[in-house]
Design a protein around this motif. Structure first.
Motif, mmCIF file in Angstrom:
data_model
loop_
_atom_site.group_PDB
_atom_site.id
_atom_site.type_symbol
_atom_site.label_atom_id
_atom_site.label_comp_id
_atom_site.label_asym_id
_atom_site.label_seq_id
_atom_site.Cartn_x
_atom_site.Cartn_y
_atom_site.Cartn_z
ATOM 1 N N SER A 1 8.674 1.837 -4.636
ATOM 2 C CA SER A 1 8.942 1.298 -5.985
ATOM 3 C C SER A 1 9.989 2.141 -6.694
ATOM 4 O O SER A 1 10.780 1.625 -7.499
ATOM 5 C CB SER A 1 7.661 1.255 -6.818
ATOM 6 N N ASP B 1 8.783 -6.361 -5.449
ATOM 7 C CA ASP B 1 7.912 -5.231 -5.113
ATOM 8 C C ASP B 1 6.565 -5.750 -4.602
ATOM 9 O O ASP B 1 5.752 -6.234 -5.386
ATOM 10 C CB ASP B 1 7.721 -4.340 -6.349
ATOM 11 N N GLU B 2 6.376 -5.686 -3.303
ATOM 12 C CA GLU B 2 5.150 -6.133 -2.626
ATOM 13 C C GLU B 2 4.716 -7.526 -3.087
ATOM 14 O O GLU B 2 3.588 -7.719 -3.568
ATOM 15 C CB GLU B 2 4.020 -5.111 -2.852
ATOM 16 N N GLN C 1 5.240 -5.923 -8.993
ATOM 17 C CA GLN C 1 4.075 -6.080 -8.138
ATOM 18 C C GLN C 1 2.958 -6.866 -8.837
ATOM 19 O O GLN C 1 2.347 -7.746 -8.254
ATOM 20 C CB GLN C 1 3.580 -4.703 -7.680
HETATM 21 MG MG MG Z 1 4.971 0.722 -5.123
#
Ligand code: MG
Ligand code: ADP
Length: 242
Positions: free
Chosen positions: A41, A162-163, A85
């Motif tokens: 991140s 992010d993910e 995320q």
């Molecule tokens: Mg992360």
């Protein structure tokens, strides 16, 4: 193109990234894989200029941004749509209001153009009929698609994710990966996607960079990752929890 040249980052005395050099090409799906807490991140925050590197340079389309002020960063950030995320949707706003919020706040566009762009993203994200629904009444996959729509509304060149499949069931995750592929093929975007899930990678990533111990231990085609003998990569490929 986004380029990291010999980038190091310390939080206090802890060195998170050690002399990283990475290139993120236009119209390419570049994934970043690494264990939790490794600094994935952090790479996205550096791209957006939210944090500054301790050493090294970051170029966005040939412009070095690491000493840029917030005002200078504004046009740079417009090139990059970000999908956090946890989505970071506003709970009290509908799908349409969430999508239009930053556009209304930041660009002086005519309301008709804002409405046109919201419609465009609702359609792209397959959310027709959900315009007036609050996030709490959407599934995890739909919330993610709202966050993607909101990221696209500035018409960026890159999307940073992010993910994006974390916490989603396999069918919703596949839908999100299909959206990411369509972003590349239909709109010509480049994607920078963080993941730690093996099923995200094959058939989606053009390139994968593996971050481990603050360093890039692999950067190349996903199919050639198996040639690397490193315990993290081996356990990832054997589908172990990483
Ligand atoms: Mg992360
Ligand atoms: P990842 O996304 O790979 O899980 P992060 O990039 O979020 O990892 O964080 C990398 C490391 O830096 C973690 O150990 C995290 O605890 C630490 N870290 C993140 N942000 C800060 C901060 N603002 N101050 C100090 N340490 C931080």
């Amino acid at each position: 193109m986004i380029e990291f040249r010999n980038v190091s980052l310390k939080y206090g005395s802890r060195e998170i990234l050690k002399n990283i050099s990475l290139t993120f090409e236009d119209n390419t799906i570049q994934m970043i894989l690494g264990p939790s807490g490794v600094g994935k991140s952090t790479i996205i925050k550096l791209m957006l200029g939210l944090i500054k590197p301790t050493k090294g340079e970051i170029f966005v389309d040939g412009v070095e941004i690491s000493s840029f002020t917030e005002t200078q960063l504004f046009p740079i950030r417009q090139k990059m749509g970000i999908v956090f995320q946890g989505n970071a949707l506003f709970d009290s706003m509908t799908v349409s209001e969430n999508m239009g919020f930053f556009l209304r706040e930041n660009l002086k566009l005519p309301e008709a153009e804002i409405e046109r762009r919201i419609k465009e993203q609702i359609k792209f994200a397959g959310l027709e009929g959900y315009e007036h629904v609050l996030p709490e009444n959407l599934s995890g996959g739909m919330k993610k698609r709202v966050a993607i729509g909101r990221a696209l509304i500035f018409h960026p060149k890159f999307i940073l994710l992010d993910e994006p499949t974390a916490g989603l069931d396999p069918i919703s995750a596949k839908k999100i990966l299909d959206v990411i592929k369509r972003l590349k093929v239909e709109i010509g975007l480049g994607a920078v996607m963080i993941t730690h899930i093996i099923t995200d990678v094959f058939g989606v990533a053009d390139k994968i960079a593996v971050l481990y111990g603050g360093e890039i231990i692999y950067n190349g085609e996903p199919e050639k990752m198996q040639d690397v003998s490193h315990s993290f990569i081996t356990s990832f490929l054997s589908n172990a929890e990483v």
